[in-house]
Design a protein around this motif. Structure first.
Motif, mmCIF file in Angstrom:
data_model
loop_
_atom_site.group_PDB
_atom_site.id
_atom_site.type_symbol
_atom_site.label_atom_id
_atom_site.label_comp_id
_atom_site.label_asym_id
_atom_site.label_seq_id
_atom_site.Cartn_x
_atom_site.Cartn_y
_atom_site.Cartn_z
ATOM 1 N N GLN A 268 -15.989 6.509 4.970
ATOM 2 C CA GLN A 268 -16.628 6.973 6.211
ATOM 3 C C GLN A 268 -16.271 8.444 6.440
ATOM 4 O O GLN A 268 -15.095 8.772 6.631
ATOM 5 N N PHE B 7 -16.493 10.968 8.901
ATOM 6 C CA PHE B 7 -16.711 11.336 10.304
ATOM 7 C C PHE B 7 -15.801 12.493 10.727
ATOM 8 O O PHE B 7 -16.266 13.560 11.107
ATOM 9 N N SER B 8 -14.486 12.263 10.704
ATOM 10 C CA SER B 8 -13.535 13.203 11.312
ATOM 11 C C SER B 8 -13.528 14.556 10.604
ATOM 12 O O SER B 8 -13.682 14.636 9.384
ATOM 13 N N GLY C 239 -12.026 15.022 16.047
ATOM 14 C CA GLY C 239 -11.488 13.681 15.777
ATOM 15 C C GLY C 239 -11.898 12.758 16.909
ATOM 16 O O GLY C 239 -12.926 12.081 16.844
ATOM 17 N N SER C 240 -11.121 12.773 18.006
ATOM 18 C CA SER C 240 -11.514 11.997 19.186
ATOM 19 C C SER C 240 -12.877 12.471 19.681
ATOM 20 O O SER C 240 -13.730 11.672 20.062
ATOM 21 N N TRP D 21 -9.150 13.180 6.721
ATOM 22 C CA TRP D 21 -8.631 11.817 6.934
ATOM 23 C C TRP D 21 -9.579 10.751 6.384
ATOM 24 O O TRP D 21 -9.639 9.645 6.908
ATOM 25 N N SER E 286 -10.475 7.916 4.486
ATOM 26 C CA SER E 286 -9.761 6.858 3.758
ATOM 27 C C SER E 286 -10.531 6.486 2.494
ATOM 28 O O SER E 286 -11.737 6.236 2.540
ATOM 29 N N PHE F 41 -5.604 8.826 2.430
ATOM 30 C CA PHE F 41 -6.826 9.538 2.858
ATOM 31 C C PHE F 41 -6.935 10.922 2.240
ATOM 32 O O PHE F 41 -6.039 11.362 1.520
ATOM 33 N N ALA G 56 -0.471 4.008 12.640
ATOM 34 C CA ALA G 56 -1.788 4.593 12.368
ATOM 35 C C ALA G 56 -2.900 3.749 12.979
ATOM 36 O O ALA G 56 -3.994 4.250 13.247
ATOM 37 N N ILE H 299 -4.429 5.068 15.980
ATOM 38 C CA ILE H 299 -5.118 6.364 15.862
ATOM 39 C C ILE H 299 -6.464 6.189 15.141
ATOM 40 O O ILE H 299 -7.493 6.656 15.614
ATOM 41 N N ALA H 300 -6.420 5.508 13.964
ATOM 42 C CA ALA H 300 -7.641 5.376 13.152
ATOM 43 C C ALA H 300 -8.751 4.680 13.943
ATOM 44 O O ALA H 300 -8.484 3.757 14.703
ATOM 45 N N SER I 43 -8.241 6.675 18.913
ATOM 46 C CA SER I 43 -6.861 6.399 19.343
ATOM 47 C C SER I 43 -6.821 5.408 20.510
ATOM 48 O O SER I 43 -7.838 5.132 21.151
ATOM 49 N N GLU J 279 -5.648 5.901 23.388
ATOM 50 C CA GLU J 279 -6.060 6.571 24.630
ATOM 51 C C GLU J 279 -7.589 6.549 24.756
ATOM 52 O O GLU J 279 -8.129 6.309 25.844
ATOM 53 N N ILE J 280 -8.251 6.804 23.624
ATOM 54 C CA ILE J 280 -9.727 6.803 23.650
ATOM 55 C C ILE J 280 -10.239 5.389 23.976
ATOM 56 O O ILE J 280 -11.175 5.219 24.769
ATOM 57 N N THR K 98 -13.143 17.161 27.013
ATOM 58 C CA THR K 98 -13.539 16.445 25.787
ATOM 59 C C THR K 98 -14.376 15.253 26.190
ATOM 60 O O THR K 98 -14.119 14.592 27.180
HETATM 61 C C1 LIG Z 1 -4.868 5.729 8.850
HETATM 62 C C2 LIG Z 1 -6.040 6.558 9.279
HETATM 63 C C3 LIG Z 1 -7.230 6.436 8.615
HETATM 64 C C4 LIG Z 1 -8.324 7.193 8.989
HETATM 65 N N1 LIG Z 1 -9.472 7.062 8.264
HETATM 66 C C5 LIG Z 1 -10.546 7.799 8.605
HETATM 67 C C6 LIG Z 1 -11.751 7.702 7.847
HETATM 68 O O1 LIG Z 1 -11.837 6.944 6.872
HETATM 69 N N2 LIG Z 1 -12.790 8.467 8.179
HETATM 70 C C7 LIG Z 1 -12.750 9.328 9.242
HETATM 71 O O2 LIG Z 1 -13.756 9.963 9.530
HETATM 72 N N3 LIG Z 1 -11.616 9.468 9.988
HETATM 73 C C8 LIG Z 1 -10.517 8.718 9.689
HETATM 74 N N4 LIG Z 1 -9.361 8.844 10.408
HETATM 75 C C9 LIG Z 1 -9.288 9.855 11.475
HETATM 76 C C10 LIG Z 1 -9.273 9.263 12.885
HETATM 77 O O3 LIG Z 1 -10.541 8.774 13.240
HETATM 78 C C11 LIG Z 1 -8.800 10.369 13.819
HETATM 79 O O4 LIG Z 1 -7.471 10.684 13.441
HETATM 80 C C12 LIG Z 1 -8.822 9.940 15.268
HETATM 81 O O5 LIG Z 1 -10.153 9.791 15.714
HETATM 82 C C13 LIG Z 1 -8.093 10.949 16.182
HETATM 83 O O6 LIG Z 1 -8.569 12.233 15.962
HETATM 84 P P1 LIG Z 1 -7.558 13.444 15.683
HETATM 85 O O7 LIG Z 1 -6.622 13.025 14.606
HETATM 86 O O8 LIG Z 1 -8.375 14.656 15.443
HETATM 87 O O9 LIG Z 1 -6.706 13.589 17.010
HETATM 88 P P2 LIG Z 1 -7.138 14.349 18.341
HETATM 89 O O10 LIG Z 1 -8.543 14.000 18.690
HETATM 90 O O11 LIG Z 1 -6.811 15.792 18.185
HETATM 91 O O12 LIG Z 1 -6.170 13.687 19.399
HETATM 92 C C14 LIG Z 1 -4.810 14.103 19.567
HETATM 93 C C15 LIG Z 1 -4.202 13.303 20.705
HETATM 94 O O13 LIG Z 1 -4.920 13.582 21.934
HETATM 95 C C16 LIG Z 1 -5.371 12.365 22.533
HETATM 96 N N5 LIG Z 1 -6.710 12.585 23.118
HETATM 97 C C17 LIG Z 1 -7.748 13.257 22.567
HETATM 98 N N6 LIG Z 1 -8.824 13.223 23.376
HETATM 99 C C18 LIG Z 1 -8.458 12.492 24.465
HETATM 100 C C19 LIG Z 1 -9.134 12.075 25.667
HETATM 101 N N7 LIG Z 1 -10.429 12.413 25.891
HETATM 102 N N8 LIG Z 1 -8.453 11.293 26.560
HETATM 103 C C20 LIG Z 1 -7.162 10.939 26.326
HETATM 104 N N9 LIG Z 1 -6.453 11.320 25.209
HETATM 105 C C21 LIG Z 1 -7.101 12.078 24.294
HETATM 106 C C22 LIG Z 1 -5.470 11.378 21.379
HETATM 107 O O14 LIG Z 1 -5.339 10.029 21.841
HETATM 108 C C23 LIG Z 1 -4.295 11.783 20.495
HETATM 109 O O15 LIG Z 1 -3.106 11.196 20.985
HETATM 110 C C24 LIG Z 1 -8.231 8.099 10.076
HETATM 111 C C25 LIG Z 1 -7.023 8.223 10.773
HETATM 112 C C26 LIG Z 1 -5.937 7.469 10.378
HETATM 113 C C27 LIG Z 1 -4.654 7.598 11.126
#
Ligand SMILES: Cc1cc2nc3c(=O)[nH]c(=O)nc-3n(C[C@H](O)[C@H](O)[C@H](O)COP(=O)(O)OP(=O)(O)OC[C@H]3O[C@@H](n4cnc5c(N)ncnc54)[C@H](O)[C@@H]3O)c2cc1C
Length: 416
Positions: A130, A132-133, A138-139, A163, A165, A215, A366, A369-370, A373, A375-376, A413
């Motif tokens: 996938q 996406f990120s 991310g979020s 990220w 996977s 990943f 993880a 988060i994956a 998160s 929070e989301i 956001t």
């Molecule tokens: C094991 C693992 C596998 C993954 N596999 C994939 C994959 O296959 N494909 C893919 O596309 N992605 C993948 N991801 C990425 C994952 O989707 C993102 O890490 C996740 O969406 C969070 O985005 P970020 O890391 O950019 O954190 P950020 O979005 O930068 O968030 C940082 C912190 O801020 C908090 N935050 C952000 N926005 C808000 C809000 N609006 N309200 C409250 N809190 C908020 C978050 O909860 C987090 O604690 C994977 C992640 C992990 C850990």
């Protein structure tokens, strides 16, 4: 198509058939090292053989349409399979294809796409990831900047994902990219099917502290996709993204819960008894909590599967399953920690019955988060399930190409 498709058995008959087939065809899990290891080429090859065997046995895609190689059964049979197969070594590289990409293709793909991709996906011949990120999205995945521009009959893609996977052993990926920057950010996104061997596409594995590479970073440098790579509507990619994330959240919250397999109440109780720790009051307290949460999690999963079987849409409630899975896993880590004490920090393990559980423990956070998160998920549940007030979303109506003119502090956001 599978050679042994089931003819509408009762759930109990299906369970008995699955139990007998598993005993004859799969290897019992030892709970020691190996089951959860990172996917190198040998493991990928072994998993493909295993998945082909499951497909040929008639146990792949239990709830998926028969027309594309599935069994056309219900979630009750799926649950029976998950329970019966829990004690066996199973292929580990298919969570993304089965839980995330595949169901979305079944929902949104053209007939040609479904015929072309789904049978091979279920047979395990082709692996999916996938895309996406991104480093800055991310979020707020709708803030993505990877661009797909029309050039005659093709799309030209430039940008970076992160990220991702399993990208290093994937044959295909589901990509979201911006196809119209002149409209607000949610409206100008499209979803594509990408052959991961297309020229211009580079996959760079990311090594974690454990030495594993779960990943990757994926770079697109003038990657050309054919017109029929589009999955769903042009500029309709946001709805496709939400749909895929819902599949992902329900799958990880109900079916997969990967680290919990190694850190289940039953597994930890057995470990505590073996180590003479089961009479310790703190261990008992942690295990009792885990039992309560595990049971509640199972009941929640069961109820959601029954609703799906009854044709009800879970929609945003999939986030409850996802959040519950992450919270239960956290409790399981605490219980494991209490049972094994300081040995929990030893990666290679002084004993051969620890590594899978320790892998589960290291990987467990993880889960919060994956796929979005905790929070989301809480935000989604608050707004879309409980009907609480929405966060201000100042960037919803502004063309994406103009967003950067707004000082960052003013843009809330707009998470999914
Ligand atoms: C094991 C693992 C596998 C993954 N596999 C994939 C994959 O296959 N494909 C893919 O596309 N992605 C993948 N991801 C990425 C994952 O989707 C993102 O890490 C996740 O969406 C969070 O985005 P970020 O890391 O950019 O954190 P950020 O979005 O930068 O968030 C940082 C912190 O801020 C908090 N935050 C952000 N926005 C808000 C809000 N609006 N309200 C409250 N809190 C908020 C978050 O909860 C987090 O604690 C994977 C992640 C992990 C850990």
């Amino acid at each position: 198509m599978s050679s042994a498709a089931h003819e509408k058995p009762t759930t109990e008959a299906f369970r008995a058939e699955a139990r007998a087939w598993l005993a004859d065809n799969l290897v019992r899990s030892t709970g020691g090292g190996g089951d959860g290891e990172s996917a190198g080429p040998a493991k990928v090859a072994a998993d493909k053989v295993l998945q082909a065997r499951i497909f040929d046995g008639g146990f792949a895609g239990i709830t998926w349409p028969k027309a594309y190689g599935g069994q056309g059964l219900t979630d009750a049979e799926m649950q029976a399979w998950v329970e019966e197969a829990a004690g066996y070594v199973q292929p580990g590289i298919y969570d993304q294809p089965f839980g995330v990409c595949g169901p979305t293709i079944v929902d949104l793909g053209s007939e040609e796409q479904k015929q072309r991709y789904i049978p091979k996906l279920l047979r395990g011949e082709e692996v999916w990831c996938q895309l996406f990120s991104e480093p800055g999205a991310g979020s707020d995945v709708a803030g993505l900047t990877t661009l797909a521009e029309r050039d005659g009959d093709e799309w030209v893609v430039n940008g970076q994902k992160v990220w991702t996977s399993g990208a290093q052993h994937s044959d295909f990926g589901t990509l979201i990219a911006r196809t119209d920057p002149s409209v607000p950010k949610h409206n100008g996104i499209s979803m594509f099917i990408v052959d991961m061997r297309t020229p211009g596409l580079t996959v760079r594995p990311l090594r974690t502290a454990t030495g594993e590479t779960p990943f990757n970073e994926v770079y697109f440098d003038n990657v050309r996709l054919p017109a029929d790579a589009l999955l769903g509507e042009e500029n309709g990619g946001w709805a496709a993204t939400v749909l895929m994330l819902r599949h992902e959240r329900i799958y990880y919250g109900t079916i997969a819960r990967p680290p919990v397999r190694a850190l289940s109440y039953g597994a930890l109780l057995a470990l505590a008894r073996k180590d003479g720790r089961s009479r310790d009051p703190l261990v008992r307290d942690r295990l009792a909590w885990l039992y309560a949460l595990d049971t509640a999690g199972d009941l929640l999963s069961q109820r959601m599967r029954q609703e799906v079987d009854a044709g009800q849409e879970l929609r945003a409630r999939g986030s409850i399953a996802k959040l519950a899975g992450a919270v239960i896993t956290r409790q399981a880590i605490d219980a494991f920690d209490e049972v094994v004490g300081s040995d929990a920090v030893v990666w290679a393990g002084p004993r051969d019955d620890y590594p899978t559980a320790i892998r589960g423990m290291v990987g467990a956070p993880a889960q919060g988060i994956a796929g979005g998160s905790n929070e989301i998920q809480r935000g989604i549940i608050g707004e879309r399930v409980l009907g609480l007030a929405k966060d201000p979303q100042l960037d919803r109506e502004i063309p994406f190409s103009e967003l950067r003119r707004i000082p960052a502090a003013r843009v809330a956001t707009n998470a999914i």
